[in-house]
Design an enzyme around this catalytic site. Structure first.
Site, PDB file in Angstrom:
ATOM      1  N   GLY A  73       0.901  -1.220   0.018  1.00  0.00           N
ATOM      2  CA  GLY A  73      -0.140   0.002   0.155  1.00  0.00           C
ATOM      3  C   GLY A  73       1.022   1.256   0.082  1.00  0.00           C
ATOM      4  O   GLY A  73       0.496   2.151  -0.807  1.00  0.00           O
ATOM      5  N   CYS A 330       3.997   4.163  16.281  1.00  0.00           N
ATOM      6  CA  CYS A 330       4.834   4.121  17.306  1.00  0.00           C
ATOM      7  C   CYS A 330       5.106   3.477  18.416  1.00  0.00           C
ATOM      8  O   CYS A 330       4.283   3.232  19.101  1.00  0.00           O
ATOM      9  CB  CYS A 330       5.059   5.807  17.706  1.00  0.00           C
ATOM     10  SG  CYS A 330       6.567   6.234  18.771  1.00  0.00           S
TER      11      CYS A 330
HETATM   12  C1  LIG Z   1      -1.405  -0.112   6.275  1.00  0.00           C
HETATM   13  C2  LIG Z   1      -1.626   1.133   5.420  1.00  0.00           C
HETATM   14  C3  LIG Z   1      -0.865   1.685   4.571  1.00  0.00           C
HETATM   15  C4  LIG Z   1       0.332   0.904   4.382  1.00  0.00           C
HETATM   16  O1  LIG Z   1       0.004  -0.234   3.565  1.00  0.00           O
HETATM   17  P1  LIG Z   1       1.438  -1.505   3.629  1.00  0.00           P
HETATM   18  O2  LIG Z   1       0.832  -2.448   2.621  1.00  0.00           O
HETATM   19  O3  LIG Z   1       1.375  -1.720   4.906  1.00  0.00           O
HETATM   20  O4  LIG Z   1       2.447  -0.643   3.202  1.00  0.00           O
HETATM   21  C5  LIG Z   1      -1.262   2.829   4.090  1.00  0.00           C
HETATM   22  N1  LIG Z   1      -2.389   3.694   4.356  1.00  0.00           N
HETATM   23  C6  LIG Z   1      -3.260   3.117   5.288  1.00  0.00           C
HETATM   24  C7  LIG Z   1      -4.465   3.745   5.439  1.00  0.00           C
HETATM   25  C8  LIG Z   1      -3.018   1.857   5.785  1.00  0.00           C
HETATM   26  O5  LIG Z   1      -3.816   1.521   6.720  1.00  0.00           O
END
Ligand SMILES: *Cc1c(COP(=O)(O)O)cnc(C)c1O
Length: 384
Positions: A73, A330
């Site tokens: 993400g 954190c």
């Molecule tokens: C978890 C999350 C991300 C990051 O996604 P990853 O796949 O862990 O890099 C970005 N935005 C939101 C709102 C998330 O909850």
């Protein structure tokens, strides 16, 4: 007797659905080909890749050619912001980025980096005390030189769902590309980029019972965007690097399951979640819900507690067998209050008492009753 453990942190990550794993397995071994290869192994892998792309596209009401697979993400958010901001500047001289103070760091740190390193101007929209963006403010603040608008679909810390379709409609009318981070939302809400007037949408598989380390970005046809990662010509030159076929197959299968009757599952979560909120607020004095009371992710509850240290509370709960979160990532060092909670107007000391409880497929109401009892004990003990 070993103590029972309950996982209540599904917004951090979810376990891999066994049905998804089943779909992934052949692509680690027998069907290990590289989709970029010409031979039959390559063709087999390419078929799997393109089938996954069609599945993801149909889940979002998009076209297959509008889906780019990424590593997570976070990478999807980076590609959306960096890729569109840079293209908009080099093509049209636009350098204004309009976003919110309640974004995940994947968006906010990317926007601030674009400001610091590349001279873009970042403006933050105001949010109300539930963390919600007012579409009228978006209309008021879009400028001639606005390169991109980015608004989180549903917040990971406080669960609040933004009026994405209304914001999208405004951006469309003004001709500004609209990105939304739907990494949390895609797990629970029906996604539809047409209904919502969305131009770019980020997802990550591990938030909806898919594997960690794979994501996707929807990019509407015609939106100006530059590659961030260069190399091979994979993903229409937008994301170089050999495809992670098993994970991409897993993402597609997990999204298909998440997007099958999400309303029905939301109802199930919501009733358990609402009674959890009711129990916590009525039984624990000095407790307060953060985020929106109703327009929030159906599995998401978040609180602050007067006179409580959030980190200590998490550790006490863990000892009692309950895995929760403070809502922000954190974990170590001197605790900083969450920027998101401060923006809602919550005082710093109170913000340090935050607790996020997120339900998942394996959560039962019995577990939640035990949880509320444990929480009541832990809070009382801390206040003594
Ligand atoms: C978890 C999350 C991300 C990051 O996604 P990853 O796949 O862990 O890099 C970005 N935005 C939101 C709102 C998330 O909850």
């Amino acid at each position: 007797m070993t103590q029972k453990h309950f996982y209540l942190d599904y917004a951090a990550t979810t376990p891999l659905d066994p049905a998804v794993l089943e779909k992934m397995l052949p692509y680690f071994s027998e069907q290990f080909g590289n989709p970029s290869s010409v031979h039959s192994w390559g063709q087999q892998a390419e078929n799997a890749l393109e089938t996954a792309r069609e599945t993801v596209a149909s889940c979002l009401s998009a076209e297959a050619s509008e889906i780019v697979f990424t590593s997570c993400g976070t990478e999807s958010d980076n590609l959306a912001l960096r890729g569109v901001a840079r293209a908009q500047r080099s093509l049209h001289g636009k350098h204004h980025i309009l976003t919110t103070p309640v974004e995940h760091h994947a968006v906010s740190h990317t926007a601030f980096d674009l400001a610091k390193v590349e001279g873009f101007e970042v403006e933050l929209l105001p949010v109300d005390s539930t963390g919600m963006v007012d579409p009228d403010e978006v209309a008021r603040r879009i400028r001639k030189d606005t390169a991109i608008v980015s608004v989180i679909y549903a917040n990971n810390e406080i669960g609040t769902i933004n009026p994405i379709a209304e914001i999208g409609k405004i951006c469309r009318e003004k001709g500004v590309p609209f990105h939304t981070d739907a990494v949390q939302a895609a797990a629970h809400l029906r996604m539809d980029v047409q209904r919502d007037f969305v131009d770019l949408l980020s997802i990550g598989a591990h938030k909806f019972y898919g594997p960690k380390g794979v994501g996707a970005l929807y990019i509407r046809k015609g939106i100006p965007i530059q590659a961030v990662q260069t190399g091979g010509k994979q993903e229409n030159y937008l994301r170089a690097g050999t495809h992670n076929v098993p994970y991409i197959v897993g993402l597609a299968e997990a999204l298909k399951i998440a997007q099958t009757e999400p309303e029905k599952r939301a109802q199930h979560f919501q009733s358990m979640r609402d009674s959890l909120i009711h129990e916590v607020l009525s039984r624990i004095p000095g407790s307060q819900l953060t985020g929106h009371p109703s327009r929030r992710l159906p599995n998401h509850a978040s609180f602050v507690f007067d006179g409580v240290d959030g980190n200590a509370l998490l550790m006490m709960l863990d000892v009692q067998g309950f895995a929760c979160s403070s809502g922000s990532a954190c974990k170590t060092g001197s605790p900083q209050p969450s920027e998101v909670l401060l923006v809602l107007g919550i005082p710093a000391k109170l913000a340090l008492s935050s607790l996020r409880v997120t339900l998942g497929r394996d959560t039962t109401s019995e577990a939640l009753s035990l949880f509320v009892e444990a929480l009541e004990r832990c809070v009382a003990q801390q206040r003594k």
